[in-house]
Write a protein that holds these residues in place. Structure first.
Motif: not given
Length: 51
Positions: A23-28, A33-40
């Protein structure tokens, strides 16, 4: 001669039991990408509200 290990490829250092999801790999993979879109979106919102 040296002893060789006989086994399946990729089963050496597995942190999860066989057949289980790491699950750590899946979460990463999903969170980066979710953090990148949120920052944008945050940057666009700030730009619209400031100007």
């Amino acid at each position: 001669m040296s002893a060789t290990q006989v086994g399946r490829a990729g089963t050496g250092d597995a942190n999860a039991p066989r057949g289980r999801t790491r699950w750590g790999v899946v979460t990463a993979i999903l969170s980066l990408p979710a953090l990148a879109v949120g920052a944008f979106l945050l940057r666009m919102a700030v730009r619209v509200l400031v100007s």
